[in-house]
Design a protein around this motif. Sequence first.
Motif, PDB file in Angstrom:
ATOM      1  N   GLY A 214       0.845  -1.199   0.000  1.00 25.82           N
ATOM      2  CA  GLY A 214       0.000   0.000   0.000  1.00 25.82           C
ATOM      3  C   GLY A 214       0.873   1.238   0.000  1.00 25.82           C
ATOM      4  O   GLY A 214       1.904   1.273  -0.650  1.00 25.82           O
ATOM      5  N   GLY A 215       0.413   2.238   0.715  1.00 30.57           N
ATOM      6  CA  GLY A 215       1.196   3.472   0.795  1.00 30.57           C
ATOM      7  C   GLY A 215       0.556   4.606   0.040  1.00 30.57           C
ATOM      8  O   GLY A 215       0.936   5.774   0.219  1.00 30.57           O
ATOM      9  N   PHE A 216      -0.417   4.283  -0.833  1.00 34.16           N
ATOM     10  CA  PHE A 216      -1.106   5.310  -1.618  1.00 34.16           C
ATOM     11  C   PHE A 216      -1.789   6.276  -0.665  1.00 34.16           C
ATOM     12  O   PHE A 216      -2.573   5.867   0.187  1.00 34.16           O
ATOM     13  CB  PHE A 216      -2.108   4.662  -2.566  1.00 34.16           C
ATOM     14  N   PRO A 217      -1.508   7.558  -0.815  1.00 36.70           N
ATOM     15  CA  PRO A 217      -1.944   8.509   0.207  1.00 36.70           C
ATOM     16  C   PRO A 217      -3.344   9.032  -0.021  1.00 36.70           C
ATOM     17  O   PRO A 217      -3.959   8.813  -1.065  1.00 36.70           O
ATOM     18  CB  PRO A 217      -0.934   9.640   0.050  1.00 36.70           C
ATOM     19  N   THR A 218      -3.835   9.713   0.985  1.00 34.45           N
ATOM     20  CA  THR A 218      -5.095  10.427   0.862  1.00 34.45           C
ATOM     21  C   THR A 218      -4.773  11.884   1.144  1.00 34.45           C
ATOM     22  O   THR A 218      -3.796  12.196   1.806  1.00 34.45           O
ATOM     23  CB  THR A 218      -6.138   9.818   1.830  1.00 34.45           C
ATOM     24  N   ARG A 219      -5.594  12.788   0.624  1.00 34.32           N
ATOM     25  CA  ARG A 219      -5.301  14.201   0.830  1.00 34.32           C
ATOM     26  C   ARG A 219      -5.749  14.628   2.221  1.00 34.32           C
ATOM     27  O   ARG A 219      -6.912  14.556   2.549  1.00 34.32           O
ATOM     28  CB  ARG A 219      -6.030  15.037  -0.227  1.00 34.32           C
ATOM     29  N   PRO A 247       6.208  -9.816 -13.880  1.00 37.65           N
ATOM     30  CA  PRO A 247       5.422 -10.713 -13.040  1.00 37.65           C
ATOM     31  C   PRO A 247       4.022 -10.137 -12.828  1.00 37.65           C
ATOM     32  O   PRO A 247       3.776  -8.979 -13.157  1.00 37.65           O
ATOM     33  CB  PRO A 247       6.198 -10.722 -11.720  1.00 37.65           C
ATOM     34  N   GLU A 248       3.119 -10.923 -12.281  1.00 38.39           N
ATOM     35  CA  GLU A 248       1.830 -10.403 -11.850  1.00 38.39           C
ATOM     36  C   GLU A 248       2.102  -9.376 -10.751  1.00 38.39           C
ATOM     37  O   GLU A 248       2.906  -9.621  -9.847  1.00 38.39           O
ATOM     38  CB  GLU A 248       0.974 -11.553 -11.282  1.00 38.39           C
ATOM     39  N   ALA A 249       1.468  -8.212 -10.864  1.00 40.36           N
ATOM     40  CA  ALA A 249       1.674  -7.185  -9.837  1.00 40.36           C
ATOM     41  C   ALA A 249       0.395  -7.011  -9.032  1.00 40.36           C
ATOM     42  O   ALA A 249      -0.698  -6.992  -9.594  1.00 40.36           O
ATOM     43  CB  ALA A 249       2.073  -5.870 -10.482  1.00 40.36           C
ATOM     44  N   ILE A 250       0.541  -6.927  -7.719  1.00 42.23           N
ATOM     45  CA  ILE A 250      -0.641  -6.613  -6.924  1.00 42.23           C
ATOM     46  C   ILE A 250      -0.347  -5.417  -6.005  1.00 42.23           C
ATOM     47  O   ILE A 250       0.787  -5.187  -5.611  1.00 42.23           O
ATOM     48  CB  ILE A 250      -1.193  -7.823  -6.123  1.00 42.23           C
ATOM     49  N   VAL A 251      -1.396  -4.638  -5.743  1.00 40.72           N
ATOM     50  CA  VAL A 251      -1.270  -3.496  -4.831  1.00 40.72           C
ATOM     51  C   VAL A 251      -2.312  -3.644  -3.721  1.00 40.72           C
ATOM     52  O   VAL A 251      -3.346  -4.292  -3.913  1.00 40.72           O
ATOM     53  CB  VAL A 251      -1.485  -2.142  -5.557  1.00 40.72           C
ATOM     54  N   GLU A 252      -2.010  -3.042  -2.565  1.00 46.42           N
ATOM     55  CA  GLU A 252      -2.887  -3.193  -1.397  1.00 46.42           C
ATOM     56  C   GLU A 252      -3.293  -1.843  -0.808  1.00 46.42           C
ATOM     57  O   GLU A 252      -2.923  -1.515   0.303  1.00 46.42           O
ATOM     58  CB  GLU A 252      -2.164  -4.022  -0.320  1.00 46.42           C
TER      59      GLU A 252
END
Lengths: 377, 377
Positions: A214-219, A247-252
């Motif tokens: 993860g790590g995707f931020p919020t404002r 490779p297969e990439a996954i995000v959380e």
Amino acid sequence: MTEKIARFFEEQRPQTPCLVVDLDVVERNYNDLSEALPDARIYYAVKANPAPEILSLLNRLGSAFDTASVPEIEMVLAAGCTPDRISYGNTIKKEADIRRAFELGVRLFAFDSEAELEKIERAAPGARVFCRILTSGEGAEWPLSRKFGCDLPMARELLLKARDMNVEPWGVSFHVGSQQKDLTQWDIAIAQVAMLFRDLEAHGVDLGMINLGGGFPTRYRSDVPASAAYGEAIFHSLRQHFGNHLPEAIVEPGRGMVGNAGVIESEVVLISRKSANERKRWVYLDIGKFGGLAETMDEAIQYPIETPVDHDEETEPVVLAGPTCDSADVLYEKTEYHLPLSLKVGDRVRIRATGAYTTTYSAVCFNGFSPLQSYCI
Amino acid sequence: MTEKIARFFEEQRPQTPCLVVDLDVVERNYNDLSEALPDARIYYAVKANPAPEILSLLNRLGSAFDTASVPEIEMVLAAGCTPDRISYGNTIKKEADIRRAFELGVRLFAFDSEAELEKIERAAPGARVFCRILTSGEGAEWPLSRKFGCDLPMARELLLKARDMNVEPWGVSFHVGSQQKDLTQWDIAIAQVAMLFRDLEAHGVDLGMINLGGGFPTRYRSDVPASAAYGEAIFHSLRQHFGNHLPEAIVEPGRGMVGNAGVIESEVVLISRKSANERKRWVYLDIGKFGGLAETMDEAIQYPIETPVDHDEETEPVVLAGPTCDSADVLYEKTEYHLPLSLKVGDRVRIRATGAYTTTYSAVCFNGFSPLQSYCI
């Protein structure tokens, strides 16, 4: 704040404190992230907000799920998800819980140590496993400790070991730290993972998956890069380090999926000064560190706050605190928050971007206060 | 750990994590403190542990109660207490809650600001009020912020104001900070309060009560002074500063009443190293910062930990962490904890002196984990 949420507050006048989540925003976030990362599979990090309505919506949109415990797995299954779209991403699991997850059909498990790998082999024979590596967490707003992951040489050793066990060495994961605003952090980690892939390939272990975490931020109070910018940086990085053998990439995503979809409404309980000539006023809300705003710990996450008198141009610096008798229940003292001078006791304020890591953090009944109530609309 | 608790764990083998409280220890603590402070009235700080069995026991022993909210007042009433033995000690109260408490018969209210005083006059006309003053909190292990209390000049002004309102200015309170091991801190505060009493007396306000707050410690990893030492220091101080004109004194022990009465049993979920040559091992328990051990925040409270292999002399330094996927869920990393090398996954460890500030702090269901279970025996 969306119009839908504003209308809900106005029409329902719910008891405070409460969180309202706009499901349309969650759907938009999901679609934005899917478009930004068309080649990656989204595993929603359930721990950010496990509200059944959110899980059902994301399941309907085709999301997969990253879970931290058996109860979370059961919640996701109850939302209609099939077990092949569930990852048991916690590297710290009781063997009995691994067994239970396996019985429920889960076949994808995280690990970062030999003991955990052996537990998985015993309790979930034949399952796919991925090893989490340590990253520095530089640039992340929510502190990343060394709690999860092992170093690269150990990851290599463990994945080689897994080849000779009754599990399938399937991939590598990392986490750049929550609320990560430095895009280069993904590149640093991806480069390391690619190196590990090539090394292991030369030793007969052909990994199939990279878990970008993860790590995707919020404002919150300042701007963050858009999903598209993350997608571009990550795609570029994958191409550069893996070439055509992707490779297969996954995000959380957790925070990035629901953070900006929620608003907490809270009542001002008291406004006071500690002495006649104190510069800062103290504003006490009916929600604090133990009522859902645990991420204000060390003033890490700084939520934007709206008042009904924001049109008033005269403001003063304030300390913001919660309603409990605990002296640690102070939200912001070092961080500069200015609120209108005309704000008064009984006013309702809105704490924005509180869709993630709020409801589940709230204490059972500290000081007799009820846990945070929540509505998904 | 008492024999009774040890037997309970052995015979019941309860699911971990769980807290077991020995009511005999609570009774002993109450009697010790009563003997140490024969002239002071004990108001148990309910927030420390509101288990019904504890409230009933203390009510039977004749204790009064310090409460932080209406639900806490209701719990105390349910335990059989009469409202004349209840103090609403939170300085941050909604007006509707003051009104509700007044309806329930409560007549003693804390304040530290003009706005709160006015709320009390409106919602609890004629009630007794006491003003909390700021203290430094030096020497306390659990950080005391400036959240509660006002400075002396403001307290003086507010109590003078109260004289002309429909409330009864009744006393002054302070708090030296939780887990306070420096006995002189009470003397510093008592001297200030005595000065304020004399000053106000000269202006026609005859206060009747000094509230010495809590702060009485519990034994964690190092010794603390006995109740008798606190009693002696406080008695001496009251005599010195008030002479023969002693006001009613009340104390509000929370931690000192129940802290050492409880033991948490927890299972070791994982033991690992982050790299081949790491000095410290990581020991992951099934309870962490969000499951009840919130007071490990900044490693403030350091609980003693017992393992089944404590006879093993070979130990190694460890980092202790909780079971959630939150990187902040680390208990002790800077603090040196050594545990036996032979400790293994699945072992049950006992976290002592956890009777206070644990159950109610635990999160509703963070990461899907249930709140801390508790048994009073």
